[in-house]
Design a protein around this motif. Structure first.
Motif, PDB file in Angstrom:
ATOM      1  N   THR A  65      61.223  65.899  76.676  1.00 30.60           N
ATOM      2  CA  THR A  65      59.844  66.435  76.247  1.00 30.60           C
ATOM      3  C   THR A  65      59.219  67.736  77.002  1.00 30.60           C
ATOM      4  O   THR A  65      59.597  67.588  78.203  1.00 30.60           O
ATOM      5  N   PRO A  66      58.497  68.306  76.342  1.00 32.49           N
ATOM      6  CA  PRO A  66      57.739  69.591  77.350  1.00 32.49           C
ATOM      7  C   PRO A  66      56.652  68.627  78.257  1.00 32.49           C
ATOM      8  O   PRO A  66      55.759  68.828  78.007  1.00 32.49           O
ATOM      9  N   ALA A  67      57.112  68.224  79.388  1.00 34.27           N
ATOM     10  CA  ALA A  67      56.206  67.629  80.282  1.00 34.27           C
ATOM     11  C   ALA A  67      55.360  68.387  81.321  1.00 34.27           C
ATOM     12  O   ALA A  67      55.845  69.351  81.551  1.00 34.27           O
ATOM     13  N   MET A  68      54.205  67.927  81.763  1.00 33.67           N
ATOM     14  CA  MET A  68      53.562  68.509  82.621  1.00 33.67           C
ATOM     15  C   MET A  68      53.401  69.802  82.816  1.00 33.67           C
ATOM     16  O   MET A  68      53.296  70.734  83.828  1.00 33.67           O
ATOM     17  N   LEU A  69      52.974  70.405  81.573  1.00 35.93           N
ATOM     18  CA  LEU A  69      52.532  71.925  81.523  1.00 35.93           C
ATOM     19  C   LEU A  69      51.221  72.045  81.925  1.00 35.93           C
ATOM     20  O   LEU A  69      51.272  73.305  82.490  1.00 35.93           O
ATOM     21  N   TYR A  70      50.531  71.235  82.024  1.00 37.13           N
ATOM     22  CA  TYR A  70      48.929  71.675  82.513  1.00 37.13           C
ATOM     23  C   TYR A  70      49.320  71.642  84.095  1.00 37.13           C
ATOM     24  O   TYR A  70      48.584  72.400  84.788  1.00 37.13           O
ATOM     25  N   PHE A  71      49.969  70.818  84.824  1.00 32.09           N
ATOM     26  CA  PHE A  71      50.169  70.619  86.025  1.00 32.09           C
ATOM     27  C   PHE A  71      50.931  72.092  86.398  1.00 32.09           C
ATOM     28  O   PHE A  71      50.347  72.513  87.410  1.00 32.09           O
ATOM     29  N   GLU A  72      51.863  72.406  85.804  1.00 30.38           N
ATOM     30  CA  GLU A  72      52.636  73.732  86.170  1.00 30.38           C
ATOM     31  C   GLU A  72      51.400  74.820  85.916  1.00 30.38           C
ATOM     32  O   GLU A  72      51.492  75.794  86.858  1.00 30.38           O
ATOM     33  N   ASP A  73      50.799  75.003  84.964  1.00 30.92           N
ATOM     34  CA  ASP A  73      49.940  76.002  85.064  1.00 30.92           C
ATOM     35  C   ASP A  73      48.713  75.985  86.294  1.00 30.92           C
ATOM     36  O   ASP A  73      48.303  76.928  86.754  1.00 30.92           O
ATOM     37  N   LEU A  74      48.491  74.802  86.471  1.00 27.74           N
ATOM     38  CA  LEU A  74      47.298  74.449  87.817  1.00 27.74           C
ATOM     39  C   LEU A  74      48.012  75.135  88.703  1.00 27.74           C
ATOM     40  O   LEU A  74      47.562  75.664  89.804  1.00 27.74           O
ATOM     41  N   ALA A  75      49.416  74.673  89.042  1.00 29.67           N
ATOM     42  CA  ALA A  75      50.153  75.110  90.269  1.00 29.67           C
ATOM     43  C   ALA A  75      50.175  76.643  90.224  1.00 29.67           C
ATOM     44  O   ALA A  75      50.160  77.395  91.346  1.00 29.67           O
ATOM     45  N   ALA A  76      50.445  77.464  89.130  1.00 27.41           N
ATOM     46  CA  ALA A  76      50.534  78.850  89.029  1.00 27.41           C
ATOM     47  C   ALA A  76      49.430  79.350  89.378  1.00 27.41           C
ATOM     48  O   ALA A  76      49.127  80.411  90.160  1.00 27.41           O
ATOM     49  N   ARG A  77      48.174  78.906  88.929  1.00 23.72           N
ATOM     50  CA  ARG A  77      46.944  79.226  89.425  1.00 23.72           C
ATOM     51  C   ARG A  77      46.780  79.100  90.799  1.00 23.72           C
ATOM     52  O   ARG A  77      46.095  80.100  91.491  1.00 23.72           O
ATOM     53  N   ALA A  78      47.048  78.130  91.347  1.00 27.89           N
ATOM     54  CA  ALA A  78      46.876  77.846  92.867  1.00 27.89           C
ATOM     55  C   ALA A  78      47.640  78.783  93.708  1.00 27.89           C
ATOM     56  O   ALA A  78      47.522  79.223  94.830  1.00 27.89           O
ATOM     57  N   LYS A  79      48.688  79.105  93.246  1.00 24.85           N
ATOM     58  CA  LYS A  79      49.693  80.009  93.973  1.00 24.85           C
ATOM     59  C   LYS A  79      49.412  81.431  93.626  1.00 24.85           C
ATOM     60  O   LYS A  79      49.222  82.192  94.728  1.00 24.85           O
ATOM     61  N   THR A  80      48.440  81.863  92.735  1.00 25.28           N
ATOM     62  CA  THR A  80      47.944  83.091  92.535  1.00 25.28           C
ATOM     63  C   THR A  80      46.599  83.301  93.427  1.00 25.28           C
ATOM     64  O   THR A  80      46.322  84.488  93.783  1.00 25.28           O
ATOM     65  N   ARG A  81      45.924  82.211  93.674  1.00 24.27           N
ATOM     66  CA  ARG A  81      44.551  82.090  94.152  1.00 24.27           C
ATOM     67  C   ARG A  81      44.567  81.063  95.213  1.00 24.27           C
ATOM     68  O   ARG A  81      44.036  80.064  94.918  1.00 24.27           O
ATOM     69  N   PRO A  82      45.302  81.349  96.391  1.00 21.88           N
ATOM     70  CA  PRO A  82      45.235  80.329  97.239  1.00 21.88           C
ATOM     71  C   PRO A  82      43.705  79.651  97.884  1.00 21.88           C
ATOM     72  O   PRO A  82      42.827  80.487  97.810  1.00 21.88           O
ATOM     73  N   MET A  83      43.944  78.454  98.365  1.00 23.31           N
ATOM     74  CA  MET A  83      42.878  77.986  98.951  1.00 23.31           C
ATOM     75  C   MET A  83      41.892  78.771  99.865  1.00 23.31           C
ATOM     76  O   MET A  83      40.619  79.023  99.665  1.00 23.31           O
ATOM     77  N   ALA A  84      42.516  79.813 100.713  1.00 19.10           N
ATOM     78  CA  ALA A  84      41.842  80.257 101.523  1.00 19.10           C
ATOM     79  C   ALA A  84      40.972  81.616 101.063  1.00 19.10           C
ATOM     80  O   ALA A  84      39.799  82.179 101.331  1.00 19.10           O
ATOM     81  N   THR A  85      41.357  82.020  99.847  1.00 18.57           N
ATOM     82  CA  THR A  85      41.021  83.260  98.871  1.00 18.57           C
ATOM     83  C   THR A  85      39.776  82.541  98.465  1.00 18.57           C
ATOM     84  O   THR A  85      38.509  83.288  98.472  1.00 18.57           O
ATOM     85  N   VAL A  86      39.747  81.208  98.015  1.00 23.53           N
ATOM     86  CA  VAL A  86      38.498  80.760  96.971  1.00 23.53           C
ATOM     87  C   VAL A  86      37.526  80.332  98.129  1.00 23.53           C
ATOM     88  O   VAL A  86      36.381  80.735  97.713  1.00 23.53           O
ATOM     89  N   HIS A  87      38.143  80.040  99.375  1.00 25.76           N
ATOM     90  CA  HIS A  87      36.933  79.837 100.549  1.00 25.76           C
ATOM     91  C   HIS A  87      36.277  81.166 100.890  1.00 25.76           C
ATOM     92  O   HIS A  87      34.985  81.251 101.216  1.00 25.76           O
ATOM     93  N   ALA A  88      37.090  82.198 100.774  1.00 26.70           N
ATOM     94  CA  ALA A  88      36.329  83.212 101.152  1.00 26.70           C
ATOM     95  C   ALA A  88      35.541  83.912 100.320  1.00 26.70           C
ATOM     96  O   ALA A  88      34.308  84.467 100.625  1.00 26.70           O
ATOM     97  N   GLN A  89      35.750  83.794  98.830  1.00 21.60           N
ATOM     98  CA  GLN A  89      35.078  84.049  97.925  1.00 21.60           C
ATOM     99  C   GLN A  89      33.706  83.593  97.758  1.00 21.60           C
ATOM    100  O   GLN A  89      32.711  84.121  97.454  1.00 21.60           O
ATOM    101  N   LEU A  90      33.734  82.431  98.340  1.00 24.87           N
ATOM    102  CA  LEU A  90      32.688  81.405  98.307  1.00 24.87           C
ATOM    103  C   LEU A  90      31.696  81.643  99.379  1.00 24.87           C
ATOM    104  O   LEU A  90      30.632  81.364  99.351  1.00 24.87           O
ATOM    105  N   GLY A  91      32.316  82.304 100.356  1.00 25.95           N
ATOM    106  CA  GLY A  91      31.550  82.463 101.707  1.00 25.95           C
ATOM    107  C   GLY A  91      30.829  81.087 102.237  1.00 25.95           C
ATOM    108  O   GLY A  91      30.014  81.140 102.695  1.00 25.95           O
ATOM    109  N   LEU A  92      31.946  80.422 102.469  1.00 24.73           N
ATOM    110  CA  LEU A  92      31.735  79.024 103.012  1.00 24.73           C
ATOM    111  C   LEU A  92      31.430  79.244 104.724  1.00 24.73           C
ATOM    112  O   LEU A  92      32.018  80.360 105.405  1.00 24.73           O
ATOM    113  N   SER A  93      30.387  78.522 104.873  1.00 21.81           N
ATOM    114  CA  SER A  93      29.945  78.780 106.307  1.00 21.81           C
ATOM    115  C   SER A  93      30.619  77.738 107.437  1.00 21.81           C
ATOM    116  O   SER A  93      31.114  76.832 106.923  1.00 21.81           O
ATOM    117  N   GLN A  94      30.579  78.028 108.702  1.00 21.83           N
ATOM    118  CA  GLN A  94      31.299  77.181 109.456  1.00 21.83           C
ATOM    119  C   GLN A  94      30.241  76.553 110.352  1.00 21.83           C
ATOM    120  O   GLN A  94      29.265  77.036 110.386  1.00 21.83           O
TER     121      GLN A  94
END
Length: 108
Positions: free
Chosen positions: A75-104
């Motif tokens: 069956t075509p399993a885990m299509l949403y997981f694959e989409d989520l992984a593709a999004r995470a590879k395209t937009r890494p955590m560090a990019t999200v953190h920088a876009q948000l302007g997280l403080s230290q």
């Protein structure tokens, strides 16, 4: 499910659950469900990727061969997981953190 055993993803079928300590099936379903929420716009992908991006990518990279084998066999399993992984590879955590302007808050 194909990821529930000690198998080779390209040639075998079986139960890879024991090989991965029993956690892979739960993680896969979790990330597939989170992927659904992101795909349908219920949850902002920045929230998910900013919090779990590295784990999403690592889990996908480890389990993708098994998931693709499952798709061939049944069956075509885990299509949403694959989409989520593709999004995470395209937009890494560090990019999200920088876009948000997280403080230290450095230790004293």
């Amino acid at each position: 499910m194909i990821w529930q055993g000690n198998i080779h993803p390209r040639t075998d079928t079986g139960n890879c659950h024991q090989k991965h300590g029993g956690t892979s099936d739960v993680s896969v379903v979790f990330y597939d469900d989170v992927g659904k929420l992101v795909a349908f716009g219920v949850v902002d992908e920045r929230l998910v990727i900013g919090s779990h991006g590295l784990n999403i990518v690592s889990m996908w990279d480890a389990l993708a061969p098994y998931i693709y084998r499952e798709r061939v066999l049944s069956t075509p399993a885990m299509l949403y997981f694959e989409d989520l992984a593709a999004r995470a590879k395209t937009r890494p955590m560090a990019t999200v953190h920088a876009q948000l302007g997280l403080s230290q808050c450095l230790p004293p």
